[in-house]
Design a protein around this motif. Structure first.
Motif, short mmCIF file in Angstrom:
data_model
loop_
_atom_site.label_atom_id
_atom_site.label_comp_id
_atom_site.label_asym_id
_atom_site.label_seq_id
_atom_site.Cartn_x
_atom_site.Cartn_y
_atom_site.Cartn_z
N UNK A 102 39.43 19.32 30.58
CA UNK A 102 40.69 19.95 31.02
C UNK A 102 40.48 20.67 32.35
N UNK A 103 39.36 21.35 32.49
CA UNK A 103 39.06 22.05 33.74
C UNK A 103 38.97 21.05 34.91
N UNK A 104 38.30 19.93 34.69
CA UNK A 104 38.17 18.92 35.74
C UNK A 104 39.54 18.35 36.14
N UNK A 105 40.38 18.07 35.15
CA UNK A 105 41.72 17.54 35.46
C UNK A 105 42.54 18.56 36.22
N UNK A 106 42.41 19.84 35.82
CA UNK A 106 43.15 20.90 36.52
C UNK A 106 42.63 21.06 37.95
N UNK A 107 41.34 21.02 38.11
CA UNK A 107 40.74 21.24 39.43
C UNK A 107 40.98 20.07 40.38
N UNK A 108 40.78 18.85 39.88
CA UNK A 108 40.85 17.68 40.76
C UNK A 108 42.16 16.93 40.66
N UNK A 109 42.86 17.04 39.54
CA UNK A 109 44.13 16.35 39.38
C UNK A 109 43.97 14.93 38.89
N UNK A 110 44.95 14.47 38.13
CA UNK A 110 44.91 13.11 37.59
C UNK A 110 45.02 12.05 38.68
N UNK A 111 45.73 12.38 39.77
CA UNK A 111 45.87 11.41 40.86
C UNK A 111 44.51 11.10 41.49
N UNK A 112 43.67 12.13 41.58
CA UNK A 112 42.33 11.97 42.13
C UNK A 112 41.53 10.97 41.27
N UNK A 113 41.61 11.14 39.95
CA UNK A 113 40.90 10.24 39.05
C UNK A 113 41.50 8.84 39.04
N UNK A 114 42.81 8.76 39.19
CA UNK A 114 43.48 7.45 39.16
C UNK A 114 43.01 6.56 40.31
N UNK A 115 42.55 7.17 41.39
CA UNK A 115 42.09 6.39 42.54
C UNK A 115 40.65 5.92 42.43
N UNK A 116 39.95 6.33 41.38
CA UNK A 116 38.54 5.95 41.22
C UNK A 116 38.42 4.52 40.70
N UNK A 117 37.45 3.81 41.24
CA UNK A 117 37.11 2.49 40.72
C UNK A 117 36.10 2.66 39.59
N UNK A 118 35.83 1.58 38.88
CA UNK A 118 34.82 1.62 37.82
C UNK A 118 33.47 2.01 38.42
N UNK A 119 33.17 1.51 39.61
CA UNK A 119 31.91 1.87 40.27
C UNK A 119 31.88 3.36 40.64
N UNK A 120 33.02 3.91 41.05
CA UNK A 120 33.08 5.35 41.36
C UNK A 120 32.72 6.17 40.12
#
Length: 133
Positions: A44-62
């Motif tokens: 939850x802390x990571x999602x709050x800090x970085x945001x879901x949009x940040x994670x949505x842009x990650x590839x499997x390799x990322x």
């Protein structure tokens, strides 16, 4: 609004503000003993800090490289004798896995809904074509 009602609203606002501060402190304070609780709080802390949009842009390799990076931080801290920091990085690694899982299941749900919508749209288009014949 009467003075008494205004005071009631202010008291409620203060109570809610205190609860928000309490929850923010909990989510932003590392937990290292209760693993499951710690992973949930850290995710939850990571999602709050970085945001879901940040994670949505990650590839499997990322995601793969992020997990390796976080796990290496745990490794090096534990090897150096910094047990608390090492345990924290084990938890951050697991939380990153939880957020990766969250993103992948979210993508699957979006794809499922899009496929369902497209099938419905094609069916409606076909019905309209047949109706015009």
């Amino acid at each position: 609004m009467t003075g008494q009602a205004r005071m009631g609203h202010q008291a409620e606002l203060q109570r809610l503000s205190a609860r928000v501060r309490e929850l923010e402190q909990e989510i932003n304070t590392p937990e290292i003993v209760d693993f499951v609780k710690a992973v949930q709080l850290e995710a939850a802390h990571q999602r709050q800090r970085w945001g879901s949009e940040h994670d949505a842009g990650k590839t499997v390799a990322d995601w793969y490289w992020l997990l390796g990076y976080l796990a290496s931080k745990a490794l090096f801290n534990l090897m150096a004798g910094n047990r608390e920091k090492g345990l924290h990085h084990i938890i951050t690694t697991a939380a990153a896995c939880a957020n990766w899982h969250h993103q992948e299941t979210r993508k699957a749900e979006v794809a499922r809904r899009a496929t369902k919508w497209m099938a419905g749209a094609k069916g409606q288009h076909k019905v309209k074509q047949e109706a015009t014949r």
